[in-house]
Every structure is written in C-alpha cells, then in structure tokens.
Design an enzyme around this catalytic site. Structure first.
Site, mmCIF file in Angstrom:
data_model
loop_
_atom_site.group_PDB
_atom_site.id
_atom_site.type_symbol
_atom_site.label_atom_id
_atom_site.label_comp_id
_atom_site.label_asym_id
_atom_site.label_seq_id
_atom_site.Cartn_x
_atom_site.Cartn_y
_atom_site.Cartn_z
ATOM 1 N N ALA A 66 -8.753 5.533 2.131
ATOM 2 C CA ALA A 66 -9.517 5.843 0.922
ATOM 3 C C ALA A 66 -8.526 6.376 -0.103
ATOM 4 C CB ALA A 66 -10.572 6.893 1.244
ATOM 5 N N GLY A 111 -9.445 5.083 5.871
ATOM 6 C CA GLY A 111 -10.517 4.166 5.474
ATOM 7 C C GLY A 111 -10.173 2.701 5.752
ATOM 8 N N GLU A 114 -11.070 2.205 9.275
ATOM 9 C CA GLU A 114 -12.542 2.214 9.340
ATOM 10 C C GLU A 114 -13.125 0.892 8.841
ATOM 11 O OE1 GLU A 114 -12.217 6.036 7.277
ATOM 12 O OE2 GLU A 114 -13.617 6.860 8.733
ATOM 13 N N GLU A 134 -6.589 11.655 8.653
ATOM 14 C CA GLU A 134 -7.338 12.534 7.748
ATOM 15 C C GLU A 134 -7.042 14.011 7.963
ATOM 16 O OE1 GLU A 134 -8.576 9.858 9.224
ATOM 17 O OE2 GLU A 134 -9.582 8.669 7.698
HETATM 18 N N1 CAA Z 1 -4.616 6.670 -1.731
HETATM 19 C C1 CAA Z 1 -4.055 6.592 -2.955
HETATM 20 N N2 CAA Z 1 -2.815 6.098 -3.179
HETATM 21 C C2 CAA Z 1 -2.133 5.692 -2.112
HETATM 22 C C3 CAA Z 1 -2.654 5.746 -0.803
HETATM 23 C C4 CAA Z 1 -3.970 6.262 -0.638
HETATM 24 N N3 CAA Z 1 -4.565 6.313 0.560
HETATM 25 N N4 CAA Z 1 -1.725 5.286 0.059
HETATM 26 C C5 CAA Z 1 -0.654 4.940 -0.700
HETATM 27 N N5 CAA Z 1 -0.894 5.186 -1.987
HETATM 28 C C6 CAA Z 1 -0.015 4.964 -3.129
HETATM 29 C C7 CAA Z 1 1.086 6.013 -3.174
HETATM 30 O O1 CAA Z 1 0.621 7.195 -3.790
HETATM 31 C C8 CAA Z 1 2.136 5.291 -3.984
HETATM 32 O O2 CAA Z 1 1.785 5.369 -5.335
HETATM 33 P P1 CAA Z 1 2.921 5.685 -6.453
HETATM 34 O O3 CAA Z 1 3.879 4.518 -6.350
HETATM 35 O O4 CAA Z 1 2.150 5.721 -7.733
HETATM 36 O O5 CAA Z 1 3.558 6.965 -6.052
HETATM 37 C C9 CAA Z 1 1.975 3.837 -3.550
HETATM 38 O O6 CAA Z 1 0.686 3.738 -2.967
HETATM 39 C C10 CAA Z 1 2.995 3.414 -2.502
HETATM 40 O O7 CAA Z 1 2.939 4.372 -1.434
HETATM 41 P P2 CAA Z 1 4.228 5.139 -0.868
HETATM 42 O O8 CAA Z 1 5.259 5.275 -1.927
HETATM 43 O O9 CAA Z 1 3.739 6.381 -0.207
HETATM 44 O O10 CAA Z 1 4.731 4.063 0.206
HETATM 45 P P3 CAA Z 1 5.521 4.356 1.538
HETATM 46 O O11 CAA Z 1 5.938 3.033 2.055
HETATM 47 O O12 CAA Z 1 6.552 5.394 1.338
HETATM 48 O O13 CAA Z 1 4.416 4.995 2.532
HETATM 49 C C11 CAA Z 1 2.250 5.120 3.596
HETATM 50 C C12 CAA Z 1 3.314 4.214 2.924
HETATM 51 C C13 CAA Z 1 2.793 5.659 4.916
HETATM 52 C C14 CAA Z 1 1.024 4.254 3.865
HETATM 53 C C15 CAA Z 1 1.915 6.287 2.646
HETATM 54 O O14 CAA Z 1 1.628 5.755 1.356
HETATM 55 C C16 CAA Z 1 0.734 7.086 3.098
HETATM 56 O O15 CAA Z 1 0.866 7.919 3.973
HETATM 57 N N6 CAA Z 1 -0.446 6.877 2.471
HETATM 58 C C17 CAA Z 1 -1.634 7.620 2.752
HETATM 59 C C18 CAA Z 1 -2.259 7.187 4.068
HETATM 60 C C19 CAA Z 1 -3.472 8.042 4.386
HETATM 61 O O16 CAA Z 1 -3.368 9.221 4.556
HETATM 62 N N7 CAA Z 1 -4.651 7.400 4.454
HETATM 63 C C20 CAA Z 1 -5.881 8.087 4.728
HETATM 64 C C21 CAA Z 1 -6.534 8.477 3.458
HETATM 65 S S1 CAA Z 1 -7.893 9.568 3.711
HETATM 66 C C22 CAA Z 1 -9.162 8.582 4.158
HETATM 67 O O17 CAA Z 1 -9.062 7.370 4.273
HETATM 68 C C23 CAA Z 1 -10.412 9.333 4.405
HETATM 69 C C24 CAA Z 1 -11.572 8.577 4.894
HETATM 70 O O18 CAA Z 1 -11.790 8.370 6.063
HETATM 71 C C25 CAA Z 1 -12.531 8.166 3.993
#
Ligand code: CAA
Length: 257
Positions: A66, A111, A114, A134
């Site tokens: 998400a 998400g 999911e 999460e």
């Molecule tokens: N939401 C918003 N933006 C996201 C995102 C997310 N879940 N995942 C990645 N992005 C964005 C980053 O912020 C980044 O944006 P900018 O270039 O503007 O900074 C862009 O995508 C590229 O990401 P990274 O630079 O972080 O890429 P990376 O290769 O270094 O890392 C990754 C990749 C490991 C997937 C890392 O981006 C990450 O950890 N993302 C979050 C993953 C996460 O925690 N997901 C769960 C979200 S909570 C959820 O989903 C709750 C639910 O159940 C509803």
C-alpha cells in the site's frame, strides 16, 4: 485525462491486468484501488470472461505494498476507510467467477502480497521477494493479510512472516505454498501464453463451475461441499459443453468450446 494505472489486455476473454505506477514500484494508492475496482466490475459482468491474470509493470516490482506516503498522515477513521476500499476491491477480485492468477514479477510486499493472496494462485519470477513488513511501519496488514495468508500457508508461517516482517525469496515462497511455480522472469511471457491457451481452450462453464465448487465448498462442511459438487457436476450435463467435450473425445478430435 491522466493515463489509467491499470493496463488491460484482452486475449479472447483471458484478460491480463498490469498495475502501472513505476515511480512508486506499483504501490497501491486510492486512485489505483478505485481504478482496479472499476476494471474488475466491468470484467465481472462479462459472460465471455475466461480468466484474469494480474501483474506489475516493469521488471523490479509486482506491487511494493500500500502507498506509505499516502497512509502516513491518515487518522484511524481514514485508515479504516482505506482498508475497506482495498478489501472491497480484493473481494471483487477473489470472487470473480473465473480463475485469477498473480504473475509476481519482483517485489510483492504488504498490500502486494495481499493482492496476490486474493488471486486463486500465484506464479513468481525467480527474483521475486515476498513479505508482510507492516510491523516495521508500526501497523498490521490491512488488506486481508492476517486472514488470507494463514489460510494459504498455515497460521504458524503467517505469524512468522507477519510478526518478524522478514522478506522471503521465491524459493521459500514456493516451499511454503505461497506460490505454485517459480520461473525465470524471461519465461513469464511464455507462461502467460501457455495459460491463455489452456484456460482459453477449456470449457468455460466447467471452469467456472470448478472454481465455484472449490471456493464455495471450502466454506462448508464436507458433506455439504460434496453435495455442492454433485449439483455442479449435474449442472455441467445441462449444456452443450459436456456433449461437445465428450463427443470430441469419442470422435478423436479436439473439442471446440
Ligand atoms: N509506498 C509508497 N512508495 C513506495 C513504496 C510504498 N509501499 N514502495 C516503494 N516506494 C517508492 C519509494 O519511496 C521510492 O520513491 P522515490 O524514488 O520517490 O524515493 C521508489 O518507490 C523506489 O523505491 P526505493 O528507492 O525504496 O527502491 P529500493 O530498490 O531501494 O527498495 C523496496 C525497494 C525494498 C521495495 C523498498 O522500496 C521498500 O521497502 N518499500 C516499502 C515496502 C513496504 O513496506 N510495503 C508495505 C507497505 S504497508 C502495507 O502494504 C499495509 C497494508 O497491508 C495495507
């Protein structure tokens, strides 16, 4: 008008949806969820629908979760509304009357995982990474992960993944039953072609009846579920499809469904 974040490619009723928000690794925000729900509502109404395949744009990510930036400032009420929007969309996907397959081509987190769990099955590229991270963000899975993950991989593994937030690779996802198959990313396209041929070529009524029997039957006690199977088996004999399928076998030709 801005471009839709969901690309739709229709191959004779086998529809491939691609979630495309490359700047955020295809993270699900409210706009993507609304558009996905709109597309799914259209598909749901189609009698000629045979299967739905869902993937993420690019080679790095299926869906990275998400949208964290959007969630960051939400109040509890807003968070509840966001989760409900996502749950309704994923329910729509889960209850489509045809097989649904997640083609996981990279990050499949939160998400994203999911979303994959709301599909009937998943296949992954060998670079795919799965997780429910999460707790690292101070929340719990909100798009069905605490419920669909234990139903797919068992409660112990679901608790392991959801309370540690650890990421697993495609090989482990295969071992625990989160995905059905793993293949090199370059082979995903030929897998789609194979699936399109298989699911597009089988009897559409019997494929739908199979999904109904398994999905609805899993919610019932065994005797009721077996009675459901019998009813659907008999239903298959009420149309042309069974006559064509069995006649083709006897006449040593391919059926034309
Ligand atoms: N939401 C918003 N933006 C996201 C995102 C997310 N879940 N995942 C990645 N992005 C964005 C980053 O912020 C980044 O944006 P900018 O270039 O503007 O900074 C862009 O995508 C590229 O990401 P990274 O630079 O972080 O890429 P990376 O290769 O270094 O890392 C990754 C990749 C490991 C997937 C890392 O981006 C990450 O950890 N993302 C979050 C993953 C996460 O925690 N997901 C769960 C979200 S909570 C959820 O989903 C709750 C639910 O159940 C509803």
């Amino acid at each position: 008008m801005s471009e839709s974040p969901i690309e739709v490619v229709d191959n004779a009723g086998v529809v491939r949806l691609t979630i495309s928000r490359p700047k955020a690794l295809n993270a699900l925000n409210s706009d993507v969820l609304s558009e996905l729900e709109r597309v799914l509502a259209e598909l749901e109404a189609r009698d000629d629908l045979r299967a739905v395949l869902i993937t993420g744009a690019g080679e790095k990510s299926f869906v990275a979760g998400a949208d964290i930036a959007e969630m960051r400032t939400k109040t509890p009420e807003e968070a509840r509304a966001f989760a409900r929007q996502a749950l309704a969309t994923l329910k729509r996907l889960e209850t489509l009357p045809v097989p649904t397959v997640a083609l996981v081509n990279g990050f499949c987190l939160g998400g994203g995982c999911e979303l994959a769990l709301a599909c009937d099955w998943a296949v992954a590229s060998d670079n795919a990474i799965f997780g429910q991270p999460e707790v690292l963000l101070g929340v719990i899975p909100g798009f069905g992960g605490t419920q669909r993950l234990p139903r797919r991989v068992g409660p112990a593994m679901a608790l392991d993944l959801c309370t540690t937030g650890r990421k697993i690779d495609a090989a482990e996802a295969l071992r625990i039953g989160l995905v059905n198959r793993v293949m090199p990313q370059a082979e995903l396209d030929s897998y789609v072609e194979e699936l399109t041929r298989q699911l597009g070529g089988n009897g559409p009524r019997s494929v739908r009846a199979t999904k109904q029997a398994i999905h609805d039957g899993m919610e019932q006690d065994l005797d009721s579920a077996l009675a459901l199977e019998t009813a659907l088996f008999a239903f298959c004999f009420a149309g042309d499809e069974q006559t064509e399928g069995m006649s083709a076998f006897v006449e040593k030709r391919k059926p034309n469904f």
